[in-house]
Design a protein around this motif. Structure first.
Motif, mmCIF file in Angstrom:
data_model
loop_
_atom_site.group_PDB
_atom_site.id
_atom_site.type_symbol
_atom_site.label_atom_id
_atom_site.label_comp_id
_atom_site.label_asym_id
_atom_site.label_seq_id
_atom_site.Cartn_x
_atom_site.Cartn_y
_atom_site.Cartn_z
ATOM 1 N N LYS C 10 40.632 31.946 2.338
ATOM 2 C CA LYS C 10 39.491 33.198 2.124
ATOM 3 C C LYS C 10 38.302 32.649 2.899
ATOM 4 C CE LYS C 10 37.893 37.023 0.165
ATOM 5 N NZ LYS C 10 38.452 38.451 0.455
ATOM 6 N N THR C 11 37.797 31.528 2.352
ATOM 7 C CA THR C 11 36.461 31.096 2.831
ATOM 8 C C THR C 11 36.696 29.417 3.442
ATOM 9 O OG1 THR C 11 35.487 30.165 1.068
ATOM 10 C CG2 THR C 11 34.997 32.387 1.599
ATOM 11 N N GLN C 12 36.414 29.296 4.573
ATOM 12 C CA GLN C 12 37.064 27.893 5.283
ATOM 13 C C GLN C 12 36.108 27.734 6.409
ATOM 14 O OE1 GLN C 12 40.928 28.165 6.799
ATOM 15 N NE2 GLN C 12 41.094 26.120 7.123
ATOM 16 N N PHE C 13 35.845 26.257 6.624
ATOM 17 C CA PHE C 13 35.101 25.986 7.997
ATOM 18 C C PHE C 13 36.002 25.084 8.681
ATOM 19 C CE2 PHE C 13 30.217 25.516 7.262
ATOM 20 C CZ PHE C 13 30.033 26.560 6.567
ATOM 21 N N ILE C 14 36.118 25.662 9.952
ATOM 22 C CA ILE C 14 37.359 25.016 10.777
ATOM 23 C C ILE C 14 36.308 24.303 12.053
ATOM 24 C CG2 ILE C 14 39.074 25.493 12.530
ATOM 25 C CD1 ILE C 14 39.751 27.945 10.538
ATOM 26 N N ASP C 15 36.696 23.060 12.156
ATOM 27 C CA ASP C 15 35.855 22.306 13.311
ATOM 28 C C ASP C 15 36.660 22.739 14.567
ATOM 29 O OD1 ASP C 15 34.786 20.449 14.825
ATOM 30 O OD2 ASP C 15 34.896 18.769 13.488
ATOM 31 N N ILE C 16 35.754 23.256 15.597
ATOM 32 C CA ILE C 16 36.218 23.874 16.834
ATOM 33 C C ILE C 16 35.414 22.874 17.925
ATOM 34 C CG2 ILE C 16 36.972 25.716 16.136
ATOM 35 C CD1 ILE C 16 34.042 27.039 17.043
ATOM 36 N N THR C 17 34.949 21.668 17.559
ATOM 37 C CA THR C 17 33.859 21.035 18.594
ATOM 38 C C THR C 17 34.870 20.606 19.924
ATOM 39 O OG1 THR C 17 33.093 20.006 16.641
ATOM 40 C CG2 THR C 17 32.605 19.316 18.783
ATOM 41 N N THR C 41 32.200 40.094 11.991
ATOM 42 C CA THR C 41 31.115 40.538 10.933
ATOM 43 C C THR C 41 31.261 39.883 9.553
ATOM 44 O OG1 THR C 41 32.110 42.567 10.419
ATOM 45 C CG2 THR C 41 30.537 42.636 12.368
ATOM 46 N N THR C 42 32.525 39.129 9.684
ATOM 47 C CA THR C 42 32.843 38.299 8.044
ATOM 48 C C THR C 42 32.941 36.909 8.394
ATOM 49 O OG1 THR C 42 34.905 39.260 8.278
ATOM 50 C CG2 THR C 42 33.406 40.394 6.948
ATOM 51 N N ALA C 43 32.573 36.778 9.477
ATOM 52 C CA ALA C 43 32.670 35.196 9.960
ATOM 53 C C ALA C 43 31.471 34.881 10.674
ATOM 54 C CB ALA C 43 33.593 35.191 11.084
ATOM 55 N N VAL C 55 30.993 17.481 3.281
ATOM 56 C CA VAL C 55 29.913 18.337 3.645
ATOM 57 C C VAL C 55 30.138 20.095 3.914
ATOM 58 C CG1 VAL C 55 28.064 18.648 5.369
ATOM 59 C CG2 VAL C 55 28.496 16.445 4.470
ATOM 60 N N PRO C 56 31.198 20.102 4.902
ATOM 61 C CA PRO C 56 31.535 21.785 4.805
ATOM 62 C C PRO C 56 32.043 22.339 3.510
ATOM 63 C CG PRO C 56 33.217 20.494 6.008
ATOM 64 C CD PRO C 56 31.727 19.554 5.736
ATOM 65 N N SER C 57 32.695 21.888 2.845
ATOM 66 C CA SER C 57 33.216 21.988 1.499
ATOM 67 C C SER C 57 31.915 22.344 0.491
ATOM 68 C CB SER C 57 34.181 20.877 0.871
ATOM 69 O OG SER C 57 34.230 21.014 -0.571
ATOM 70 N N ASP C 58 31.031 21.510 0.514
ATOM 71 C CA ASP C 58 29.913 21.494 -0.130
ATOM 72 C C ASP C 58 28.717 23.002 0.282
ATOM 73 O OD1 ASP C 58 30.267 19.673 -1.928
ATOM 74 O OD2 ASP C 58 28.854 18.073 -0.993
ATOM 75 N N ILE C 59 29.067 23.213 1.464
ATOM 76 C CA ILE C 59 28.059 24.355 2.329
ATOM 77 C C ILE C 59 28.740 25.486 1.811
ATOM 78 C CG2 ILE C 59 27.466 25.304 4.273
ATOM 79 C CD1 ILE C 59 27.315 22.934 5.638
ATOM 80 N N LEU C 60 30.238 25.792 1.824
ATOM 81 C CA LEU C 60 30.959 26.661 1.276
ATOM 82 C C LEU C 60 30.599 26.918 -0.124
ATOM 83 C CD1 LEU C 60 34.382 26.789 3.096
ATOM 84 C CD2 LEU C 60 32.479 28.509 3.124
ATOM 85 N N ASN C 61 30.742 25.932 -0.802
ATOM 86 C CA ASN C 61 30.584 26.032 -2.374
ATOM 87 C C ASN C 61 29.130 26.777 -2.783
ATOM 88 O OD1 ASN C 61 30.728 25.745 -5.169
ATOM 89 N ND2 ASN C 61 30.848 23.358 -5.090
ATOM 90 N N VAL C 62 28.238 26.116 -2.061
ATOM 91 C CA VAL C 62 26.732 26.825 -2.309
ATOM 92 C C VAL C 62 26.655 28.207 -1.831
ATOM 93 C CG1 VAL C 62 24.426 26.713 -1.476
ATOM 94 C CG2 VAL C 62 25.616 24.855 -2.152
ATOM 95 N N LEU C 63 27.330 28.585 -0.526
ATOM 96 C CA LEU C 63 27.290 30.123 -0.276
ATOM 97 C C LEU C 63 28.079 31.078 -1.152
ATOM 98 C CD1 LEU C 63 27.824 29.565 3.602
ATOM 99 C CD2 LEU C 63 25.763 30.292 2.406
ATOM 100 N N ASN C 64 29.181 30.193 -1.649
ATOM 101 C CA ASN C 64 29.921 30.990 -2.537
ATOM 102 C C ASN C 64 29.308 31.388 -4.078
ATOM 103 O OD1 ASN C 64 31.897 31.573 -0.680
ATOM 104 N ND2 ASN C 64 33.236 29.846 -1.284
ATOM 105 N N THR C 65 28.518 30.451 -4.266
ATOM 106 C CA THR C 65 27.694 30.206 -5.566
ATOM 107 C C THR C 65 26.621 31.247 -5.471
ATOM 108 O OG1 THR C 65 28.488 28.078 -6.110
ATOM 109 C CG2 THR C 65 26.483 28.918 -7.337
ATOM 110 N N VAL C 110 30.746 21.676 15.738
ATOM 111 C CA VAL C 110 30.567 22.897 15.610
ATOM 112 C C VAL C 110 31.618 23.442 14.605
ATOM 113 C CG1 VAL C 110 30.328 24.984 16.963
ATOM 114 C CG2 VAL C 110 29.638 22.816 17.893
ATOM 115 N N TYR C 111 31.436 24.390 13.738
ATOM 116 C CA TYR C 111 32.273 24.942 12.829
ATOM 117 C C TYR C 111 32.430 26.329 12.979
ATOM 118 C CZ TYR C 111 32.509 20.678 9.901
ATOM 119 O OH TYR C 111 32.431 19.321 9.431
ATOM 120 N N PHE C 112 33.649 27.038 12.952
ATOM 121 C CA PHE C 112 33.913 28.266 12.791
ATOM 122 C C PHE C 112 33.939 28.488 11.202
ATOM 123 C CE2 PHE C 112 36.504 31.788 11.869
ATOM 124 C CZ PHE C 112 36.250 32.865 12.472
ATOM 125 N N CYS C 113 33.147 29.473 10.902
ATOM 126 C CA CYS C 113 32.867 29.836 9.485
ATOM 127 C C CYS C 113 33.718 31.113 9.076
ATOM 128 C CB CYS C 113 31.511 29.846 9.040
ATOM 129 S SG CYS C 113 30.388 28.670 9.650
#
Lengths: 130, 130, 130
Positions: C10-17, C41-43, C55-65, C110-113
Protein backbone atom coordinates in the motif's frame (compact mmCIF):
# COMPACT_ATOMS: atom_id res chain seq x y z
CA UNK A 1 30.04 25.44 -7.37
CA UNK A 2 30.06 24.30 -3.75
CA UNK A 3 29.47 26.55 -0.75
CA UNK A 4 29.90 25.70 2.94
CA UNK A 5 27.28 26.35 5.61
CA UNK A 6 28.02 25.92 9.29
CA UNK A 7 25.03 25.40 11.57
CA UNK A 8 25.10 26.15 15.29
CA UNK A 9 21.89 24.52 16.51
CA UNK A 10 20.07 21.19 16.31
CA UNK A 11 17.47 22.74 13.99
CA UNK A 12 18.11 26.06 12.27
CA UNK A 13 17.20 28.04 9.13
CA UNK A 14 20.20 29.90 7.66
CA UNK A 15 19.60 32.60 5.04
CA UNK A 16 21.91 31.86 2.08
CA UNK A 17 20.32 34.23 -0.45
CA UNK A 18 23.27 36.61 -0.66
CA UNK A 19 25.81 33.80 -1.13
CA UNK A 20 23.74 32.32 -3.98
CA UNK A 21 23.38 35.76 -5.55
CA UNK A 22 27.18 36.17 -5.28
CA UNK A 23 27.65 32.85 -7.09
CA UNK A 24 25.37 34.05 -9.91
CA UNK A 25 27.43 37.23 -10.20
CA UNK A 26 30.76 35.35 -10.13
CA UNK A 27 29.69 33.15 -13.03
CA UNK A 28 28.48 36.16 -14.97
CA UNK A 29 25.12 34.63 -15.92
CA UNK A 30 22.62 37.19 -17.18
CA UNK A 31 19.59 34.98 -17.82
CA UNK A 32 18.85 31.34 -17.00
CA UNK A 33 18.15 29.04 -14.09
CA UNK A 34 19.91 28.66 -10.75
CA UNK A 35 19.72 25.16 -9.28
CA UNK A 36 20.40 24.88 -5.52
CA UNK A 37 20.98 21.38 -4.13
CA UNK A 38 21.65 20.11 -0.61
CA UNK A 39 23.68 16.85 -0.69
CA UNK A 40 22.55 15.79 2.80
CA UNK A 41 19.70 13.62 4.09
CA UNK A 42 18.98 15.45 7.35
CA UNK A 43 18.93 18.97 5.88
CA UNK A 44 16.98 20.73 3.12
CA UNK A 45 16.57 24.02 1.25
CA UNK A 46 13.46 26.19 1.09
CA UNK A 47 12.26 29.60 -0.07
CA UNK A 48 10.32 31.71 2.41
CA UNK A 49 10.09 35.18 3.95
CA UNK A 50 13.38 36.64 5.07
CA UNK A 51 12.16 40.01 6.38
CA UNK A 52 10.91 38.91 9.81
CA UNK A 53 13.17 36.34 11.57
CA UNK A 54 10.05 35.11 13.38
CA UNK A 55 8.93 33.38 10.15
CA UNK A 56 11.72 30.77 9.91
CA UNK A 57 11.51 30.34 13.67
CA UNK A 58 7.77 29.62 13.43
CA UNK A 59 8.27 27.17 10.55
CA UNK A 60 10.85 25.24 12.59
CA UNK A 61 8.52 25.29 15.59
CA UNK A 62 5.71 23.74 13.53
CA UNK A 63 7.95 21.08 11.98
CA UNK A 64 9.38 20.18 15.39
CA UNK A 65 5.83 19.98 16.78
CA UNK A 66 4.12 18.08 13.95
CA UNK A 67 6.86 15.50 13.24
CA UNK A 68 7.01 13.22 16.29
CA UNK A 69 10.39 12.98 18.02
CA UNK A 70 9.67 9.67 19.67
CA UNK A 71 7.63 7.56 17.33
CA UNK A 72 8.51 3.88 17.21
CA UNK A 73 11.54 4.65 15.00
CA UNK A 74 13.66 1.78 13.67
CA UNK A 75 16.65 3.90 12.49
CA UNK A 76 19.05 3.79 15.43
CA UNK A 77 20.81 7.14 15.00
CA UNK A 78 18.00 9.07 16.71
CA UNK A 79 17.57 11.45 13.79
CA UNK A 80 14.62 9.93 11.95
CA UNK A 81 12.54 13.10 12.42
CA UNK A 82 15.33 14.99 10.61
CA UNK A 83 15.16 12.59 7.66
CA UNK A 84 11.38 13.12 7.44
CA UNK A 85 11.74 16.92 7.47
CA UNK A 86 14.39 16.63 4.75
CA UNK A 87 11.99 14.78 2.42
CA UNK A 88 9.05 17.08 3.19
CA UNK A 89 10.93 20.36 2.65
CA UNK A 90 13.07 18.94 -0.16
CA UNK A 91 16.70 18.80 -1.24
CA UNK A 92 16.57 21.39 -4.03
CA UNK A 93 15.18 24.65 -5.32
CA UNK A 94 15.24 26.12 -8.81
CA UNK A 95 15.23 29.92 -9.19
CA UNK A 96 15.15 31.93 -12.40
CA UNK A 97 17.99 34.36 -13.10
CA UNK A 98 16.95 37.62 -14.78
CA UNK A 99 19.26 40.55 -15.56
CA UNK A 100 21.98 38.87 -13.53
CA UNK A 101 19.80 38.65 -10.40
CA UNK A 102 17.89 35.83 -8.70
CA UNK A 103 14.29 36.45 -9.77
CA UNK A 104 12.74 36.10 -6.30
CA UNK A 105 9.57 37.73 -4.98
CA UNK A 106 9.80 40.82 -2.76
CA UNK A 107 9.66 38.87 0.50
CA UNK A 108 11.45 35.72 -0.60
CA UNK A 109 14.83 34.49 0.54
CA UNK A 110 16.56 31.11 0.28
CA UNK A 111 17.14 29.19 3.50
CA UNK A 112 19.45 26.28 4.21
CA UNK A 113 17.43 24.12 6.64
CA UNK A 114 19.44 22.28 9.29
CA UNK A 115 17.49 19.48 10.95
CA UNK A 116 20.31 17.55 12.68
CA UNK A 117 23.00 20.04 13.62
CA UNK A 118 25.24 21.52 14.54
CA UNK A 119 27.31 20.44 11.53
CA UNK A 120 29.43 21.71 8.67
CA UNK A 121 27.31 21.35 5.55
CA UNK A 122 27.55 21.95 1.82
CA UNK A 123 25.25 23.44 -0.79
CA UNK A 124 25.79 22.82 -4.51
CA UNK A 125 24.88 25.59 -6.93
CA UNK A 126 24.59 24.98 -10.67
CA UNK A 127 23.76 27.70 -13.17
CA UNK A 128 22.20 27.00 -16.57
CA UNK A 129 22.59 29.92 -18.97
CA UNK A 130 19.90 30.57 -21.55
CA UNK B 1 6.22 35.28 -18.57
CA UNK B 2 4.05 36.39 -15.68
CA UNK B 3 0.44 35.38 -15.13
CA UNK B 4 -2.03 36.73 -12.59
CA UNK B 5 -4.13 34.57 -10.28
CA UNK B 6 -6.91 36.02 -8.14
CA UNK B 7 -7.94 33.98 -5.11
CA UNK B 8 -11.34 34.34 -3.43
CA UNK B 9 -10.84 32.40 -0.20
CA UNK B 10 -8.44 32.23 2.74
CA UNK B 11 -7.12 28.88 1.48
CA UNK B 12 -7.84 27.69 -2.06
CA UNK B 13 -6.40 25.52 -4.83
CA UNK B 14 -6.79 27.09 -8.29
CA UNK B 15 -6.23 24.94 -11.38
CA UNK B 16 -3.81 26.82 -13.66
CA UNK B 17 -2.99 23.96 -16.05
CA UNK B 18 -4.67 25.48 -19.10
CA UNK B 19 -3.03 28.88 -18.61
CA UNK B 20 0.41 27.24 -18.38
CA UNK B 21 -0.33 25.14 -21.47
CA UNK B 22 -1.35 28.35 -23.29
CA UNK B 23 1.98 29.93 -22.31
CA UNK B 24 3.84 26.92 -23.77
CA UNK B 25 1.86 27.29 -27.00
CA UNK B 26 2.42 31.06 -27.17
CA UNK B 27 6.18 30.62 -26.92
CA UNK B 28 6.11 27.88 -29.55
CA UNK B 29 8.29 25.47 -27.60
CA UNK B 30 8.14 21.91 -28.94
CA UNK B 31 10.42 20.11 -26.48
CA UNK B 32 12.04 21.21 -23.22
CA UNK B 33 11.21 22.09 -19.64
CA UNK B 34 8.53 24.36 -18.20
CA UNK B 35 9.48 25.97 -14.90
CA UNK B 36 6.57 27.31 -12.79
CA UNK B 37 7.47 29.60 -9.87
CA UNK B 38 5.35 31.34 -7.24
CA UNK B 39 7.03 34.56 -5.99
CA UNK B 40 5.07 34.59 -2.71
CA UNK B 41 5.78 33.25 0.77
CA UNK B 42 2.22 32.34 1.79
CA UNK B 43 1.30 30.50 -1.42
CA UNK B 44 2.72 27.55 -3.38
CA UNK B 45 2.31 25.43 -6.50
CA UNK B 46 1.62 21.70 -6.66
CA UNK B 47 0.69 18.95 -9.10
CA UNK B 48 -2.23 16.71 -8.19
CA UNK B 49 -5.47 15.23 -9.51
CA UNK B 50 -7.74 17.67 -11.31
CA UNK B 51 -10.58 15.33 -12.26
CA UNK B 52 -12.44 15.28 -8.93
CA UNK B 53 -12.64 18.69 -7.18
CA UNK B 54 -12.87 16.79 -3.87
CA UNK B 55 -9.13 16.03 -4.12
CA UNK B 56 -7.79 19.62 -3.76
CA UNK B 57 -10.49 20.24 -1.16
CA UNK B 58 -9.31 17.22 0.86
CA UNK B 59 -5.65 18.26 0.58
CA UNK B 60 -6.49 21.72 1.93
CA UNK B 61 -8.55 20.14 4.70
CA UNK B 62 -5.59 18.00 5.79
CA UNK B 63 -3.11 20.89 5.65
CA UNK B 64 -5.48 23.11 7.64
CA UNK B 65 -5.94 20.29 10.18
CA UNK B 66 -2.32 19.16 10.55
CA UNK B 67 -0.63 22.58 10.65
CA UNK B 68 -1.71 24.21 13.92
CA UNK B 69 -3.44 27.59 13.59
CA UNK B 70 -2.67 28.68 17.11
CA UNK B 71 0.75 27.44 18.05
CA UNK B 72 2.90 29.83 20.08
CA UNK B 73 3.73 31.78 16.89
CA UNK B 74 6.15 34.70 17.09
CA UNK B 75 5.39 36.22 13.65
CA UNK B 76 2.75 38.87 14.38
CA UNK B 77 0.84 38.88 11.09
CA UNK B 78 -1.23 35.83 12.05
CA UNK B 79 -0.28 33.91 8.90
CA UNK B 80 2.53 31.68 10.15
CA UNK B 81 0.59 28.54 9.23
CA UNK B 82 0.46 29.85 5.65
CA UNK B 83 4.26 30.27 5.60
CA UNK B 84 4.68 26.68 6.80
CA UNK B 85 2.34 25.31 4.10
CA UNK B 86 4.27 27.33 1.50
CA UNK B 87 7.56 25.66 2.45
CA UNK B 88 6.04 22.17 2.66
CA UNK B 89 4.24 22.29 -0.69
CA UNK B 90 6.97 24.33 -2.37
CA UNK B 91 7.37 27.43 -4.52
CA UNK B 92 8.04 25.72 -7.85
CA UNK B 93 7.33 22.84 -10.19
CA UNK B 94 9.21 21.67 -13.27
CA UNK B 95 7.26 19.92 -16.03
CA UNK B 96 8.61 18.44 -19.24
CA UNK B 97 7.29 19.76 -22.56
CA UNK B 98 6.84 17.12 -25.29
CA UNK B 99 5.37 17.74 -28.75
CA UNK B 100 4.35 21.22 -27.63
CA UNK B 101 2.34 19.89 -24.66
CA UNK B 102 2.95 19.75 -20.91
CA UNK B 103 3.98 16.12 -20.34
CA UNK B 104 1.67 15.49 -17.37
CA UNK B 105 0.13 12.19 -16.27
CA UNK B 106 -3.49 11.39 -17.16
CA UNK B 107 -4.88 12.65 -13.86
CA UNK B 108 -2.40 15.46 -13.17
CA UNK B 109 -3.09 19.17 -13.19
CA UNK B 110 -1.13 22.13 -11.83
CA UNK B 111 -2.62 24.02 -8.91
CA UNK B 112 -1.80 27.46 -7.56
CA UNK B 113 -2.13 27.03 -3.78
CA UNK B 114 -3.45 30.06 -1.87
CA UNK B 115 -2.80 29.82 1.87
CA UNK B 116 -3.43 33.44 2.93
CA UNK B 117 -6.06 34.90 0.60
CA UNK B 118 -8.01 36.37 -0.83
CA UNK B 119 -5.30 38.18 -2.81
CA UNK B 120 -4.12 39.03 -6.30
CA UNK B 121 -1.11 36.80 -6.95
CA UNK B 122 1.45 36.14 -9.66
CA UNK B 123 2.96 33.01 -11.18
CA UNK B 124 6.18 33.14 -13.22
CA UNK B 125 6.58 30.72 -16.10
CA UNK B 126 9.93 30.11 -17.77
CA UNK B 127 10.43 27.78 -20.71
CA UNK B 128 13.75 26.16 -21.56
CA UNK B 129 13.87 24.82 -25.10
CA UNK B 130 15.93 21.73 -25.85
CA UNK C 1 12.81 8.07 -21.16
CA UNK C 2 10.18 6.15 -19.23
CA UNK C 3 10.90 3.50 -16.62
CA UNK C 4 8.45 1.14 -14.93
CA UNK C 5 8.24 0.62 -11.16
CA UNK C 6 6.09 -2.12 -9.65
CA UNK C 7 5.08 -1.63 -6.02
CA UNK C 8 4.05 -4.51 -3.76
CA UNK C 9 2.57 -2.68 -0.77
CA UNK C 10 0.00 0.00 0.00
CA UNK C 11 2.79 2.42 0.94
CA UNK C 12 6.39 1.73 -0.03
CA UNK C 13 9.66 3.49 -0.85
CA UNK C 14 11.51 1.87 -3.78
CA UNK C 15 15.15 2.81 -4.41
CA UNK C 16 15.47 3.75 -8.12
CA UNK C 17 18.93 5.35 -7.95
CA UNK C 18 20.69 2.69 -10.02
CA UNK C 19 18.02 2.72 -12.77
CA UNK C 20 18.30 6.52 -13.06
CA UNK C 21 22.10 6.27 -13.14
CA UNK C 22 21.77 3.66 -15.90
CA UNK C 23 19.57 6.07 -17.89
CA UNK C 24 22.24 8.78 -17.57
CA UNK C 25 24.87 6.33 -18.84
CA UNK C 26 22.68 5.13 -21.73
CA UNK C 27 22.19 8.69 -22.96
CA UNK C 28 25.90 9.39 -22.66
CA UNK C 29 25.46 12.70 -20.82
CA UNK C 30 28.66 13.91 -19.17
CA UNK C 31 27.45 17.12 -17.53
CA UNK C 32 23.99 18.62 -17.06
CA UNK C 33 20.77 18.09 -15.16
CA UNK C 34 18.69 14.97 -14.63
CA UNK C 35 14.97 15.64 -14.18
CA UNK C 36 12.94 12.84 -12.54
CA UNK C 37 9.15 13.10 -12.76
CA UNK C 38 6.35 10.91 -11.42
CA UNK C 39 3.19 11.18 -13.61
CA UNK C 40 0.88 9.97 -10.82
CA UNK C 41 -1.17 11.76 -8.17
CA UNK C 42 -0.90 9.19 -5.36
CA UNK C 43 2.86 8.67 -5.62
CA UNK C 44 5.94 10.89 -5.42
CA UNK C 45 9.74 10.95 -5.66
CA UNK C 46 12.18 11.95 -2.93
CA UNK C 47 15.88 11.94 -2.13
CA UNK C 48 16.93 10.50 1.21
CA UNK C 49 19.35 8.06 2.87
CA UNK C 50 19.64 4.70 1.17
CA UNK C 51 22.21 3.08 3.46
CA UNK C 52 19.89 2.01 6.29
CA UNK C 53 16.51 0.61 5.14
CA UNK C 54 15.07 1.78 8.46
CA UNK C 55 15.15 5.38 7.16
CA UNK C 56 12.55 5.04 4.38
CA UNK C 57 10.51 2.82 6.69
CA UNK C 58 10.55 5.52 9.39
CA UNK C 59 9.59 8.25 6.90
CA UNK C 60 6.60 6.20 5.74
CA UNK C 61 5.66 5.53 9.36
CA UNK C 62 5.63 9.27 10.13
CA UNK C 63 3.64 10.16 6.99
CA UNK C 64 1.12 7.42 7.73
CA UNK C 65 0.85 8.68 11.33
CA UNK C 66 0.69 12.44 10.69
CA UNK C 67 -1.68 12.44 7.69
CA UNK C 68 -5.06 11.31 9.00
CA UNK C 69 -6.56 8.22 7.31
CA UNK C 70 -10.12 8.99 8.33
CA UNK C 71 -10.63 12.72 8.21
CA UNK C 72 -13.96 13.90 6.82
CA UNK C 73 -12.73 13.26 3.26
CA UNK C 74 -14.98 14.14 0.31
CA UNK C 75 -13.05 12.22 -2.38
CA UNK C 76 -14.80 8.85 -2.54
CA UNK C 77 -11.93 6.62 -3.65
CA UNK C 78 -10.57 6.30 -0.12
CA UNK C 79 -7.09 7.47 -1.11
CA UNK C 80 -7.16 11.14 -0.12
CA UNK C 81 -4.28 10.66 2.32
CA UNK C 82 -2.20 9.39 -0.63
CA UNK C 83 -2.99 12.53 -2.64
CA UNK C 84 -1.85 14.68 0.30
CA UNK C 85 1.43 12.78 0.66
CA UNK C 86 1.99 13.15 -3.09
CA UNK C 87 1.75 16.97 -2.88
CA UNK C 88 3.88 17.18 0.27
CA UNK C 89 6.74 14.98 -0.99
CA UNK C 90 6.43 16.23 -4.56
CA UNK C 91 6.22 14.85 -8.09
CA UNK C 92 9.76 15.66 -9.22
CA UNK C 93 13.45 15.91 -8.35
CA UNK C 94 16.28 17.57 -10.21
CA UNK C 95 19.80 16.17 -9.80
CA UNK C 96 23.01 17.48 -11.32
CA UNK C 97 25.04 15.18 -13.57
CA UNK C 98 28.82 15.49 -13.20
CA UNK C 99 31.40 13.35 -15.01
CA UNK C 100 28.60 11.10 -16.24
CA UNK C 101 27.34 10.40 -12.70
CA UNK C 102 24.38 11.63 -10.65
CA UNK C 103 25.94 14.22 -8.33
CA UNK C 104 24.32 12.96 -5.12
CA UNK C 105 25.66 13.25 -1.58
CA UNK C 106 27.35 10.26 0.06
CA UNK C 107 24.20 9.02 1.78
CA UNK C 108 21.63 10.08 -0.80
CA UNK C 109 19.54 7.84 -3.00
CA UNK C 110 16.41 8.48 -5.07
CA UNK C 111 13.19 6.81 -3.95
CA UNK C 112 9.97 6.25 -5.82
CA UNK C 113 7.29 6.76 -3.15
CA UNK C 114 4.19 4.60 -3.47
CA UNK C 115 1.27 5.88 -1.40
CA UNK C 116 -1.63 3.90 -2.92
CA UNK C 117 -0.26 0.57 -4.09
CA UNK C 118 0.28 -2.04 -5.08
CA UNK C 119 0.37 -0.77 -8.66
CA UNK C 120 2.44 -0.68 -11.82
CA UNK C 121 3.84 2.85 -12.04
CA UNK C 122 6.00 4.94 -14.35
CA UNK C 123 8.83 7.41 -13.81
CA UNK C 124 9.87 9.87 -16.54
CA UNK C 125 13.53 10.82 -16.80
CA UNK C 126 14.70 13.76 -18.88
CA UNK C 127 18.34 14.74 -19.27
CA UNK C 128 19.47 18.25 -20.16
CA UNK C 129 23.06 18.35 -21.42
CA UNK C 130 25.17 21.40 -20.72
Amino acid sequence: MKMTVISQNKTQFIDITSQIQAAVKTQGINSGLCFVFVPHTTAAVTINENADPAVPSDILNVLNTVIPRDLDYRHMEGNSAAHVKSSLVGASEVIAVKNGQLDLGTWQGVYFCEFDGPRTRHVNIKLIEE
